[in-house]
Design a protein around this motif. Structure first.
Motif, PDB file in Angstrom:
ATOM      1  N   LEU A 237      -9.629  -0.549  -5.916  1.00 44.66           N
ATOM      2  CA  LEU A 237      -8.331   0.054  -6.248  1.00 44.66           C
ATOM      3  C   LEU A 237      -8.207   0.640  -7.651  1.00 44.66           C
ATOM      4  O   LEU A 237      -7.510   1.654  -7.829  1.00 44.66           O
TER       5      LEU A 237
ATOM      6  N   ASP B 258       0.862  -1.188   0.000  1.00 45.92           N
ATOM      7  CA  ASP B 258       0.000   0.000   0.000  1.00 45.92           C
ATOM      8  C   ASP B 258       0.895   1.233   0.000  1.00 45.92           C
ATOM      9  O   ASP B 258       1.984   1.226   0.569  1.00 45.92           O
TER      10      ASP B 258
ATOM     11  N   ASP C 227      -0.048   4.183   1.190  1.00 42.89           N
ATOM     12  CA  ASP C 227      -0.442   5.134   2.231  1.00 42.89           C
ATOM     13  C   ASP C 227       0.128   4.738   3.596  1.00 42.89           C
ATOM     14  O   ASP C 227      -0.006   3.582   4.016  1.00 42.89           O
TER      15      ASP C 227
ATOM     16  N   GLN D  57       3.496   0.264  -8.967  1.00 42.52           N
ATOM     17  CA  GLN D  57       4.173   0.489 -10.241  1.00 42.52           C
ATOM     18  C   GLN D  57       5.692   0.411 -10.110  1.00 42.52           C
ATOM     19  O   GLN D  57       6.410   0.332 -11.103  1.00 42.52           O
TER      20      GLN D  57
HETATM   21  C1  LIG Z   1     -10.055   2.330  -1.271  1.00 46.49           C
HETATM   22  S1  LIG Z   1      -8.658   1.697  -0.491  1.00 46.49           S
HETATM   23  C2  LIG Z   1      -9.009  -0.023  -0.446  1.00 46.49           C
HETATM   24  C3  LIG Z   1      -8.227  -0.762   0.594  1.00 46.49           C
HETATM   25  C4  LIG Z   1      -8.449  -2.288   0.591  1.00 46.49           C
HETATM   26  N1  LIG Z   1      -8.088  -2.895  -0.665  1.00 46.49           N
HETATM   27  C5  LIG Z   1      -9.886  -2.596   0.942  1.00 46.49           C
HETATM   28  O1  LIG Z   1     -10.713  -2.748   0.054  1.00 46.49           O
HETATM   29  O2  LIG Z   1     -10.179  -2.638   2.140  1.00 46.49           O
HETATM   30  C6  LIG Z   1      -7.403   1.753  -1.761  1.00 46.49           C
HETATM   31  C7  LIG Z   1      -6.013   1.583  -1.196  1.00 46.49           C
HETATM   32  O3  LIG Z   1      -5.095   1.500  -2.290  1.00 46.49           O
HETATM   33  C8  LIG Z   1      -3.922   2.208  -1.960  1.00 46.49           C
HETATM   34  N2  LIG Z   1      -3.228   2.581  -3.220  1.00 46.49           N
HETATM   35  C9  LIG Z   1      -3.610   3.514  -4.117  1.00 46.49           C
HETATM   36  N3  LIG Z   1      -2.749   3.589  -5.137  1.00 46.49           N
HETATM   37  C10 LIG Z   1      -1.785   2.669  -4.894  1.00 46.49           C
HETATM   38  C11 LIG Z   1      -0.610   2.280  -5.586  1.00 46.49           C
HETATM   39  N4  LIG Z   1      -0.242   2.868  -6.741  1.00 46.49           N
HETATM   40  N5  LIG Z   1       0.175   1.301  -5.069  1.00 46.49           N
HETATM   41  C12 LIG Z   1      -0.184   0.723  -3.879  1.00 46.49           C
HETATM   42  N6  LIG Z   1      -1.295   1.065  -3.169  1.00 46.49           N
HETATM   43  C13 LIG Z   1      -2.085   2.022  -3.660  1.00 46.49           C
HETATM   44  C14 LIG Z   1      -4.453   3.377  -1.162  1.00 46.49           C
HETATM   45  O4  LIG Z   1      -3.471   3.947  -0.343  1.00 46.49           O
HETATM   46  C15 LIG Z   1      -5.579   2.740  -0.356  1.00 46.49           C
HETATM   47  O5  LIG Z   1      -5.149   2.277   0.894  1.00 46.49           O
END
Ligand SMILES: C[S@@+](CC[C@H](N)C(=O)[O-])C[C@H]1O[C@@H](n2cnc3c(N)ncnc32)[C@H](O)[C@@H]1O
Length: 336
Positions: free
Chosen positions: A244, A197, A199, A227
């Motif tokens: 995501l 993640d 964040d 990425q």
């Molecule tokens: C809406 S949350 C969903 C979290 C989890 N998958 C769930 O459904 O409970 C999306 C998560 O994806 C992470 N995220 C966004 N872009 C990302 C990236 N390029 N690489 C890794 N994590 C990413 C965000 O920080 C966030 O914690």
């Protein structure tokens, strides 16, 4: 009360729409009350009935006028009561919010009062070119907690797709709270792999949770952008992306899917679980889409057909989509 006042009061309520607007008004005041009661620690403190003086101490209150006002709102909404100078919890929402699922319910309230609210509050200006909101920077913790709500249906989908057998590896991208890793391991205790993640707050939660749940031996949690995943990591039998895809601009998705495909072992699959552009009556998806459209770092929800085409364009030969919730556009897709 004199009859003439009663008469003019009822006359006021003949204004078309006023009754409905006032009914909604109460719901909004309740949301605001619950938000302040959670954030200030009031609900937590009232798990045991408490005097005003004790509340002042427990909550480190410097401005008692605000505490008094909040208590009055709580009593007017029947969320709180006051017996023998001790305040306590009365309403079913407040009671639930200090119960077993309180953290998830609190996240729903917190999300609606903060970033969802902002997407409407600033919609007029943003529609006309004002900068998009940067709410995502501060909302990682709330989003990860809110997302747990869809866990039961996600688990049902996972039971169909998590590979069985020893020595298999999974990658959960945007792992949030880490709950998906736990769910997958309950289905196949022999799994290992990675949660990633971008964040900080989400990573903190995932690390604490996986330790607490006893799955940290199997799953490494790393902070970073998918990425930039290093090349020397062994392949995965299943890659999951839950809530995501809308973090990636539409045009960049085929490249991302291609890269993820190259990370799969032979026979491996990519699972995408999320809300798509909804049916007309799906207000949950419409609300999420509204927030996504007005925040920096995310896009409106994808259209299911376009996403399936992009997956095929990226080299996946079969894509199967399943509706996961009645009346909703929450979909599970499996690409092979
Ligand atoms: C809406 S949350 C969903 C979290 C989890 N998958 C769930 O459904 O409970 C999306 C998560 O994806 C992470 N995220 C966004 N872009 C990302 C990236 N390029 N690489 C890794 N994590 C990413 C965000 O920080 C966030 O914690």
């Amino acid at each position: 009360m004199q009859l003439k006042y009663l008469y003019s009061f009822f006359k006021t309520f003949q204004i078309p729409g006023l009754f409905s607007v006032f009914s909604d008004f109460k719901g909004i005041v309740r949301y605001h009350f619950l938000y302040a009661a959670v954030e200030s620690g009031l609900l937590e403190a009232l798990k045991t009935p408490c005097s005003r003086d004790n509340l002042i101490k427990k909550l480190s209150v410097k401005n008692p006028d605000i505490l008094d006002a909040l208590l009055k709102v709580g009593i007017s909404l029947k969320e709180l009561n006051c017996k023998k100078d001790h305040y306590g919890i009365r309403g079913k929402r407040s009671r639930a919010m200090v119960g077993a699922y309180g953290d998830t319910l609190s996240a729903v309230i917190q999300a609606n009062v903060t970033y969802y609210n902002n997407s409407y509050r600033y919609a007029a200006a943003r529609m006309k070119g004002a900068g998009l909101g940067d709410d995502l920077r501060h909302s990682g913790d709330i989003i990860a907690r809110f997302s747990k709500l869809s866990d039961p249906v996600i688990k049902t989908f996972l039971r169909d797709i998590v590979p069985q057998g020893p020595g298999l590896r999974v990658l959960d991208i945007g792992c949030g709270s880490g709950l998906l890793l736990k769910s997958m391991m309950q289905i196949n205790p022999g799994l290992s792999g990675l949660g990633i993640d971008i964040d900080d707050a989400a990573i903190r939660q995932a690390m604490q949770n996986t330790k607490k749940w006893g799955v940290s031996e199997n799953f490494k949690i790393v902070k970073g952008d998918i990425q930039d995943l290093p090349d020397d990591i062994p392949g995965f039998d299943l890659i999951t992306m839950v809530n995501l895809v809308y973090y990636f601009p539409v045009g960049q998705r085929p490249k991302l899917f291609k890269t993820l495909r190259s990370r799969l072992t032979t026979g491996g699959s990519l699972a995408i679980i999320m809300n798509m552009q909804g049916k007309e009556t799906d207000f949950g998806a419409a609300n999420l889409n509204m927030a996504n459209a007005s925040m920096r770092g995310v896009t409106p929800l994808p259209d299911s057909a376009t996403l399936q085409e992009q997956l095929k364009e990226s080299g996946f030969s079969t894509v199967r989509a399943s509706d996961l919730m009645p009346g909703s556009s929450f979909v599970g897709m499996l690409a092979k």
